[in-house]
Design a protein around this motif. Structure first.
Motif, PDB file in Angstrom:
ATOM      1  N   VAL A  75      13.368  13.074  -9.046  1.00 43.03           N
ATOM      2  CA  VAL A  75      12.745  13.410  -7.757  1.00 43.03           C
ATOM      3  C   VAL A  75      12.825  14.909  -7.497  1.00 43.03           C
ATOM      4  CG1 VAL A  75      12.993  13.146  -5.251  1.00 43.03           C
ATOM      5  CG2 VAL A  75      13.040  11.136  -6.731  1.00 43.03           C
ATOM      6  N   LEU A  92       6.750   7.413  -4.531  1.00 41.48           N
ATOM      7  CA  LEU A  92       6.833   6.662  -3.284  1.00 41.48           C
ATOM      8  C   LEU A  92       6.000   5.391  -3.343  1.00 41.48           C
ATOM      9  CD1 LEU A  92       6.794   9.506  -0.600  1.00 41.48           C
ATOM     10  CD2 LEU A  92       8.564   7.744  -0.883  1.00 41.48           C
ATOM     11  N   TYR A  93       4.804   5.515  -3.893  1.00 42.74           N
ATOM     12  CA  TYR A  93       3.974   4.307  -4.048  1.00 42.74           C
ATOM     13  C   TYR A  93       4.679   3.280  -4.922  1.00 42.74           C
ATOM     14  CZ  TYR A  93      -0.332   5.781  -1.736  1.00 42.74           C
ATOM     15  OH  TYR A  93      -1.270   6.141  -0.812  1.00 42.74           O
ATOM     16  N   HIS A 146       7.809   2.887  -5.493  1.00 42.40           N
ATOM     17  CA  HIS A 146       8.952   2.321  -4.771  1.00 42.40           C
ATOM     18  C   HIS A 146       8.480   1.265  -3.771  1.00 42.40           C
ATOM     19  CE1 HIS A 146      12.906   2.029  -3.001  1.00 42.40           C
ATOM     20  NE2 HIS A 146      12.397   2.311  -1.817  1.00 42.40           N
ATOM     21  N   ALA A 147       7.424   1.567  -3.026  1.00 41.83           N
ATOM     22  CA  ALA A 147       6.896   0.609  -2.051  1.00 41.83           C
ATOM     23  C   ALA A 147       6.397  -0.658  -2.752  1.00 41.83           C
ATOM     24  CB  ALA A 147       5.780   1.248  -1.230  1.00 41.83           C
ATOM     25  N   ALA A 205       9.139   3.700   2.742  1.00 42.53           N
ATOM     26  CA  ALA A 205       8.351   4.466   1.766  1.00 42.53           C
ATOM     27  C   ALA A 205       6.953   4.738   2.306  1.00 42.53           C
ATOM     28  CB  ALA A 205       8.267   3.707   0.442  1.00 42.53           C
ATOM     29  N   GLU A 220       7.138   7.470   4.809  1.00 44.47           N
ATOM     30  CA  GLU A 220       7.208   8.795   4.176  1.00 44.47           C
ATOM     31  C   GLU A 220       5.832   9.250   3.702  1.00 44.47           C
ATOM     32  OE1 GLU A 220       9.696  11.040   3.995  1.00 44.47           O
ATOM     33  OE2 GLU A 220      10.827   9.652   5.244  1.00 44.47           O
ATOM     34  N   LEU A 221       5.072   8.327   3.144  1.00 47.44           N
ATOM     35  CA  LEU A 221       3.710   8.665   2.725  1.00 47.44           C
ATOM     36  C   LEU A 221       2.879   9.107   3.932  1.00 47.44           C
ATOM     37  CD1 LEU A 221       3.137   5.748   0.208  1.00 47.44           C
ATOM     38  CD2 LEU A 221       3.105   8.190  -0.364  1.00 47.44           C
ATOM     39  N   SER A 241       3.793  12.555   5.200  1.00 45.91           N
ATOM     40  CA  SER A 241       3.449  13.640   4.283  1.00 45.91           C
ATOM     41  C   SER A 241       1.962  13.996   4.310  1.00 45.91           C
ATOM     42  CB  SER A 241       3.869  13.291   2.853  1.00 45.91           C
ATOM     43  OG  SER A 241       3.039  12.274   2.325  1.00 45.91           O
TER      44      SER A 241
END
Length: 149
Positions: free
Chosen positions: A11, A23-24, A26-27, A56, A59-60, A63
């Motif tokens: 990361v 992030l994608y 992880h989601a 997640a 966070e997306l 951002s």
């Protein structure tokens, strides 16, 4: 190196597009885990996985650059909101169909971002200068560094 340390190093070294892809992923993984936990009746684990997927997605959403992204970032923000609502519904109603929908939408979005990242990587490699060895006259080698290839 432990899995957590590896992930942290990955990361910290990632470029912005790679972070989005992470992030994608992880989601997606959390939505998939939530479905598995739902099927096996593991309520606390399901709730935790859904919470992580929502984090997640949050966070997306945070951002997004609405200045640069225009309508696309606005549409993504609405989609992220929809995904979050579907995850909450899935948790409250124990709804695998909602979790499957979220997982599918995330996979579609992730695919697009991965393709964008791959194109950026190819473009940046095409613009990169040739290796030093290519600039040397044929038959000559450089000993300017203490290390050798």
């Amino acid at each position: 190196m432990t899995g957590t340390a590896y992930l942290e190093a990955h990361v910290l070294a990632a470029d912005p597009l790679e972070l989005v892809c992470l992030l994608y992923q992880h989601a997606i993984d959390q939505a998939r885990d939530a479905r598995r936990y739902l099927a096996s009746g593991q309520i606390p684990e399901r709730c935790k996985a859904i919470t992580k997927a929502m984090a997640a997605i949050g966070e997306l959403s945070k951002s997004l650059d609405h200045q640069a992204g225009g309508a696309i970032s606005s549409n993504l923000e609405q989609l992220y909101y929809y995904l979050t609502v579907r995850l909450m519904e899935a948790n409250l109603r124990k709804d695998d169909k909602a979790l499957a929908e979220v997982e599918s939408l995330l996979e579609t979005l992730a695919s697009g971002w991965k393709e964008t990242r791959a194109r950026q990587t190819v473009a940046s490699e095409a613009l990169a200068p040739a290796p030093v060895e290519a600039w040397q006259p044929a038959g000559e080698t450089s000993n300017a560094h203490a290390w050798s290839a």
